[in-house]
Design an enzyme around this catalytic site. Structure first.
Site, mmCIF file in Angstrom:
data_model
loop_
_atom_site.group_PDB
_atom_site.id
_atom_site.type_symbol
_atom_site.label_atom_id
_atom_site.label_comp_id
_atom_site.label_asym_id
_atom_site.label_seq_id
_atom_site.Cartn_x
_atom_site.Cartn_y
_atom_site.Cartn_z
ATOM 1 C CG LEU A 59 19.048 -0.273 53.628
ATOM 2 C CD1 LEU A 59 17.828 0.436 54.213
ATOM 3 C CD2 LEU A 59 18.821 -1.776 53.612
ATOM 4 C CG ASP A 60 20.036 -2.702 46.832
ATOM 5 O OD1 ASP A 60 21.265 -2.500 46.883
ATOM 6 O OD2 ASP A 60 19.526 -3.818 46.641
ATOM 7 C CE LYS A 61 18.363 7.135 43.820
ATOM 8 N NZ LYS A 61 19.198 7.944 42.927
#
Length: 194
Positions: A43-45
């Site tokens: 997942l993106d940060k």
């Protein structure tokens, strides 16, 4: 970090916004559970939500195969600007510009272009609308780009056209369903804003 389930094979947790899913989350899980942890998906940060990590190399191979074969189902909730259709099944061609870390919808297949598909249902409507999304492909920034390209940028997603004060994209991995120990299991969690 909230751990929804763990056994000797896997750990299912709720990734907080702001932690890197490939390094910081496994480190936090290692502190809580001990042993090795292997990332299966990312997942993106700046996105939070339900994630599964393998605790053995065999489990990592099994879960990676589930991702490739489409037996791991990923569902998300997102808050978008505007009112998208009640439901949809969208397929686009996406191209990632790695120098800008930005993804674009393109018209023709060419090198580096990948097909992206998602289905969604609108749960509320108005100036902003809540949507629940099922990913069929896991492309970089896929949900963000597919909604933005149709005029419905995610609230807080300034990279893809949102003009608001929200600090991060309102996107959350709310449910994972996958095969585990001979049966299909599901883990679900909704963010406060949903």
């Amino acid at each position: 970090m909230e751990i929804l389930y763990s056994d000797k094979h896997i750990a299912v947790c709720v990734k907080p916004v702001g932690l890197d899913s490939e390094h910081e989350v496994p480190e936090a899980l290692k502190e809580a559970l001990g042993g090795e942890l292997f990332p299966i998906h990312r997942l993106d940060k700046n996105v939070g939500g339900v994630m599964v990590y393998a605790r053995t190399r065999q489990a990592a191979a099994f879960l990676s195969k589930a991702v490739q074969e489409g037996t791991m189902v990923k569902e998300y909730v997102a808050l978008v600007h505007g009112t998208p259709p009640e439901s949809g099944d969208w397929t686009d061609l996406l191209f990632k510009d790695s120098t800008k870390n930005k993804v674009f919808v393109v018209k023709k297949e060419r090198r580096g272009v990948k097909k992206a598909r998602l289905e969604f249902v609108r749960l509320s409507e108005g100036e902003t609308s809540l949507v629940r999304i099922r990913l069929h492909t896991g492309r970089s920034h896929q949900i963000r780009v597919q909604f933005s390209s149709r005029g419905f940028p995610l609230v807080g997603d300034h990279k893809y056209g949102a003009r608001d004060n929200s600090p991060a994209p309102m996107l959350f991995s709310c449910k994972l369903t996958f095969p585990h120990l001979g049966k299909t299991v599901s883990y679900e969690k909704l963010p406060d804003w949903a």
